[in-house]
Design an enzyme around this catalytic site. Structure first.
Site, mmCIF file in Angstrom:
data_model
loop_
_atom_site.group_PDB
_atom_site.id
_atom_site.type_symbol
_atom_site.label_atom_id
_atom_site.label_comp_id
_atom_site.label_asym_id
_atom_site.label_seq_id
_atom_site.Cartn_x
_atom_site.Cartn_y
_atom_site.Cartn_z
ATOM 1 N N THR A 171 32.267 44.545 46.563
ATOM 2 C CA THR A 171 31.424 43.830 45.602
ATOM 3 C C THR A 171 30.569 42.736 46.230
ATOM 4 O OG1 THR A 171 33.422 42.604 44.999
ATOM 5 C CG2 THR A 171 32.813 44.413 43.581
ATOM 6 N N THR A 172 30.845 41.464 46.006
ATOM 7 C CA THR A 172 29.822 40.428 46.137
ATOM 8 C C THR A 172 29.669 39.859 47.545
ATOM 9 O OG1 THR A 172 30.394 39.852 43.858
ATOM 10 C CG2 THR A 172 28.969 38.337 45.046
#
Length: 287
Positions: free
Chosen positions: A62-63
């Protein structure tokens, strides 16, 4: 008859110990182009896939955030990988040194993404060995864009990989302009970003955090805190992003690229910043 002679050796293989002719022929300085000619099935985007969507067969990273600072650039990533509504891995690493002066992080299909990052590292090392010089920072970004483009077929089946690339530009006119950030789309488009950027499912919240706190010319220490705060804010609103885990001792990966090269912050260093941020939020949860 000896046992060796009774063995049925595979046909079409050179058992003399010599490398095939393709390894000795002059060609492109691109390792991925060489691999496409010699063993195309080894490239992540060239493998045949079954029909239909395949997004649920692999964990997703993800991020990632990147921040330009006074003496270079910083990149940070959370440690969570998800598979649907489940946490597939709590301590995955998504930020790497691409070479001596650049960093790369990835979001999307973890299996393809990690393989692409390793291939990119080999690509830059191969070019440097063949040409006896480093690619320019823009050249590195373009090489990575071509790898993303080659994965388009898999991306259309749900196995997308989106990288974030940043580095210290040794050809910059001044050190305050040396930290540069490049983002990509799944079709291989490459775009230079100003000041900061973020990718992944929590990127909206991370960029919103950076928008309010970033100022031009921040020091590296200030950028470390900005990055961890941005990841903390992303984890607060995005279930796929993992925040600092004090119980398990899992903290974001933070790396910098400066004139001195790349550096990864230790867990002890990131823990100290994370604990400071958590203490500040305990006093003012809405900050």
């Amino acid at each position: 008859m000896s046992f060796r002679r009774e063995l049925a050796l595979p046909t079409g293989l050179d058992h003399s110990g010599r490398l095939p002719a393709a390894f000795h022929a002059a060609g492109s300085s691109s390792f991925s182009e060489f691999l496409a000619q010699v063993a195309p099935e080894m490239l992540p985007g060239r493998r045949p896939l079954p029909p239909g969507m395949a997004a649920d067969v692999s964990a997703h990273a993800t991020t990632i955030v990147a921040i330009s600072c006074a003496d270079g650039v910083l990149m940070g990533g959370d440690r969570r990988a998800t598979m649907g509504n489940l946490i597939a891995q709590r301590d995955i690493e998504k930020v790497f040194a691409a070479d001596a002066y650049s960093l790369v992080g990835m979001a999307g299909t973890a299996g393809f993404g990690l393989e692409m990052m390793r291939l990119f590292q080999v690509e830059l090392e191969h070019y440097e060995k063949i040409e006896s010089s480093m690619l320019s920072l823009e050249g590195k970004a373009n090489r990575l864009a071509s790898m993303v483009r080659n994965n388009l077929g898999a991306a259309m089946q749900g196995l997308a990989v989106v990288p974030l690339f940043a580095g210290f530009d040794v050809d910059a006119k001044s050190i305050d302009q040396a930290g540069r950030i490049f983002s990509f789309d799944v079709a291989g488009g490459v775009y230079e970003e100003r000041f900061y950027d973020s990718i992944g499912s929590g990127s909206l919240f991370a960029k919103s955090s950076l928008k309010k706190r970033y100022r031009a010319g921040v020091t590296t220490d200030e950028a470390v805190k900005l990055a961890i705060e941005a990841l903390y804010d992303a984890a607060d609103d995005d279930t796929a992003t993992g925040g600092p885990d004090l119980l398990r001792g899992i903290f974001p990966v933070i790396m910098t690229a400066t004139v001195e090269g790349t550096r990864r912050y230790t867990d002890e260093e990131t823990k100290a910043v994370a604990e400071q941020i958590i203490a500040e939020r305990a006093e003012n949860p809405g900050a």
